[in-house]
Design a protein around this motif. Structure first.
Motif, PDB file in Angstrom:
ATOM      1  N   ARG A   1     -26.196 -33.830  11.098  1.00  0.00           N
ATOM      2  CA  ARG A   1     -26.038 -33.196  12.391  1.00  0.00           C
ATOM      3  C   ARG A   1     -24.569 -33.242  12.775  1.00  0.00           C
ATOM      4  O   ARG A   1     -23.845 -34.148  12.395  1.00  0.00           O
ATOM      5  N   LYS A   2     -24.153 -32.250  13.530  1.00  0.00           N
ATOM      6  CA  LYS A   2     -22.772 -32.159  13.978  1.00  0.00           C
ATOM      7  C   LYS A   2     -22.463 -33.252  15.002  1.00  0.00           C
ATOM      8  O   LYS A   2     -23.288 -33.563  15.855  1.00  0.00           O
TER       9      LYS A   2
ATOM     10  N   ASP B   1     -29.578 -31.574  21.849  1.00  0.00           N
ATOM     11  CA  ASP B   1     -29.695 -30.143  21.643  1.00  0.00           C
ATOM     12  C   ASP B   1     -29.268 -29.720  20.238  1.00  0.00           C
ATOM     13  O   ASP B   1     -29.659 -28.672  19.765  1.00  0.00           O
ATOM     14  N   GLU B   2     -28.419 -30.546  19.621  1.00  0.00           N
ATOM     15  CA  GLU B   2     -27.906 -30.175  18.301  1.00  0.00           C
ATOM     16  C   GLU B   2     -29.014 -30.326  17.254  1.00  0.00           C
ATOM     17  O   GLU B   2     -29.655 -31.364  17.183  1.00  0.00           O
ATOM     18  N   PRO B   3     -29.218 -29.293  16.450  1.00  0.00           N
ATOM     19  CA  PRO B   3     -30.255 -29.398  15.429  1.00  0.00           C
ATOM     20  C   PRO B   3     -29.823 -30.300  14.267  1.00  0.00           C
ATOM     21  O   PRO B   3     -28.658 -30.684  14.162  1.00  0.00           O
ATOM     22  N   TRP B   4     -30.788 -30.629  13.421  1.00  0.00           N
ATOM     23  CA  TRP B   4     -30.524 -31.381  12.198  1.00  0.00           C
ATOM     24  C   TRP B   4     -30.742 -30.452  11.011  1.00  0.00           C
ATOM     25  O   TRP B   4     -31.654 -29.635  11.021  1.00  0.00           O
TER      26      TRP B   4
ATOM     27  N   MET C   1     -34.849 -27.611  14.448  1.00  0.00           N
ATOM     28  CA  MET C   1     -34.260 -27.205  15.725  1.00  0.00           C
ATOM     29  C   MET C   1     -34.593 -28.205  16.829  1.00  0.00           C
ATOM     30  O   MET C   1     -33.741 -28.585  17.617  1.00  0.00           O
ATOM     31  N   SER C   2     -35.858 -28.578  16.909  1.00  0.00           N
ATOM     32  CA  SER C   2     -36.237 -29.543  17.940  1.00  0.00           C
ATOM     33  C   SER C   2     -37.566 -30.171  17.573  1.00  0.00           C
ATOM     34  O   SER C   2     -38.263 -29.694  16.677  1.00  0.00           O
ATOM     35  N   HIS C   3     -37.888 -31.239  18.244  1.00  0.00           N
ATOM     36  CA  HIS C   3     -39.184 -31.886  18.031  1.00  0.00           C
ATOM     37  C   HIS C   3     -39.744 -32.265  19.387  1.00  0.00           C
ATOM     38  O   HIS C   3     -39.017 -32.708  20.265  1.00  0.00           O
TER      39      HIS C   3
END
Lengths: 226, 282
Positions: free
Chosen positions: B68-69, B140-143, B170-172
């Motif tokens: 992730r960023k 909010d940043e995706p993995w 994207m999200s969980h």
């Protein structure tokens, strides 16, 4: 984030969809795009995986109306995964692009189903695929109804009806919509069906707009798993 | 499935400025600074996992990498100027030591292994107190979920060629979900993590050249793996491995770069075993 609900009629015939459409015609505003879906069940191959038999299952759902996204559902958890190719795509989510910019992603993501079937098939085995093709969407006052005939490899499984609220976050209003659809079903003498409007998202945490898909997928799993 | 063709090299700290200005001229683009968190996961050793699937095909156990960023602001502890313009590639140059202002605990919060402090002030936008950038701000940043094969074998390979499978998380959602619980459900447990900070140059034909500094962040210590220098990674991603023409062309682009930098920076094919993510081949 729109509220959704899913109804599933197992005791149906492929013609039930036509009957339902006819009864919906009275409240219909417009006919929207066609759609399709895929519902996959995975079962773990790990022998000493903890929990009961339902804990060993995992589901993946793909909807054609959100082509680049897929949802994995496992228990009370839903994952929203993207296979949106950032490289050169105009529609790309800026968040995916940021992953490429920071060297996390190559810019060629694929669906999680691919990872499961190619790299993790010793841990997760795909059991069955339910498919719905040539689904139909109807816009009525304040909500969207999608219905589709679902088939497995062995034959017809049932009729799935998805109710999607246009806007707002009103639970009572959604319940009214569900009741309307139930009434329509009773009108064509369908009395046995499963309904779910459960939500995994909580209002306490911040969610991205696409997280409604996680709720939707969870609802499909609730009504279609058997 | 994507093919990554790459060459690697190294550069000492003192040569950073010259290399950056050289690459800026060659690429015609300014350097882009980036930082990321990489977490590596292994199949849970407590599980009995077969080496074959139900079709009796051999499937080797592999690690999964989740990346992730990280914001550039997390690389510097000096937070007097709030302007994002301050966060240029010069930050990367300044990171020479073992220390970076990112704590092990913070990283554990990213994967949800440690609960975030139930801090009522955290919601307060005016609060300037929260100096260490908390993981919650990047929910909010995706993995990116990556499984990579060992690079292709062969004695006379001119470039390294690796098959990579990845998907973007994207999200969980769901009560008490975290990256750790998700990976646990999949049958994986955390193994180790590292932080990469670097600059990258985008060149023609999709060629990317990166200078990287890497830190191992463990519970007890932080250690810069690249101390005294930088890792250079030059790569091109090809979406279709079946596109032989494209693959050959891509290889020639990399070899051209290698030739161009020859005598200054030596780009080479790394030992493929060092890039093996399979289990049991350490």
């Amino acid at each position: 984030m729109p509220r959704t609900a899913v109804l599933f009629v197992e005791r149906a015939t492929p013609a039930t969809l036509t009957d339902f459409k006819d009864s919906l015609a009275n409240v219909l505003l417009s006919v929207e795009d066609g759609w399709s879906m895929e519902f996959r069940t995975y079962r773990t191959q790990i022998k000493n995986y903890p929990g009961d038999s339902s804990a060993k299952l995992m589901y993946s759902l793909n909807f054609s109306f959100e082509r680049e996204l897929s949802v994995m559902v496992k228990g009370q958890t839903a994952l929203l995964l993207s296979s949106d190719a950032a490289a050169g795509a105009l529609s790309a989510d800026p968040r995916v692009q940021r992953l490429v910019d920071s060297d996390c992603s190559t810019g060629f993501p694929e669906s999680f189903d691919n990872l499961l079937s190619s790299k993790l098939s010793n841990m997760w085995e795909q059991r069955q695929v339910l498919r719905g093709d040539a689904g139909e969407s109807f816009r009525t006052m304040g909500y969207l109804v999608r219905c589709i005939n679902v088939f497995s490899s062995t034959g017809f499984k049932g009729l799935a009806i998805q109710v999607e609220q246009d806007a707002g976050d009103d639970e009572a209003q959604l319940q009214d919509r569900i009741d309307e659809v139930k009434e329509l079903l009773r009108g064509i003498s369908i009395t046995e069906f499963k309904v779910s409007s459960d939500r995994l998202t909580s209002s306490a945490t911040k969610h991205s707009p696409n997280d409604y898909l996680c709720n939707l997928a969870h609802q499909y799993v609730r009504v279609m798993e058997s | 499935m994507v093919q990554q063709l790459s060459l690697y090299g190294s550069l000492d700290d003192a040569s950073y400025d010259l290399f950056v200005s050289t690459m800026t001229t060659v690429s015609g683009n300014p350097p882009i600074a980036f930082a990321k968190l990489s977490t590596v996961w292994i199949p849970n050793p407590a599980f009995q996992i077969e080496g074959v699937n139900t079709k009796n095909q051999l499937v080797e156990q592999t690690r999964i990498k989740l990346e992730r960023k990280l914001p550039l602001s997390s690389l510097t502890s000096d937070d007097d100027g709030k302007s994002p313009a301050k966060y240029t590639h010069s930050i990367v140059k300044s990171l020479v030591g073992d220390d970076i202002p990112i704590e092990y605990k913070q990283l554990k919060q990213h994967i949800g292994e440690l609960p975030r402090k139930a801090d009522p002030d955290a919601m307060d936008v005016d609060s300037e107190e929260s100096k260490p950038v908390s993981a919650a701000a990047f929910d909010d940043e995706p993995w990116c979920v990556t499984i990579a094969d060992i690079p292709a074998a062969g004695n006379n390979r001119k470039v390294s060629m690796q098959t990579i499978n990845e998907s973007v998380l994207m999200s969980h959602v769901g009560p008490d979900t975290s990256i750790t619980s998700i990976m646990g459900g999949l049958g994986y447990v955390f193994q180790y993590q590292y932080i990469t900070a670097g600059v990258k140059f985008n060149l023609k034909h999709g060629l990317v050249v990166e200078l990287q500094k890497i830190w191992n962040v463990s519970e007890s210590s932080k250690k810069q793996v690249t101390k005294g220098g930088f890792l250079i990674k030059a790569f091109i991603n090809v979406g279709k491995a079946t596109d032989i023409e494209r693959m050959n062309f891509t290889e020639s682009v990399l070899l051209n770069l290698q030739k161009e930098l020859q005598g200054y920076v030596d780009l080479a094919v790394p030992d493929r075993k060092s890039m093996d993510s399979r289990m049991g081949f350490e």
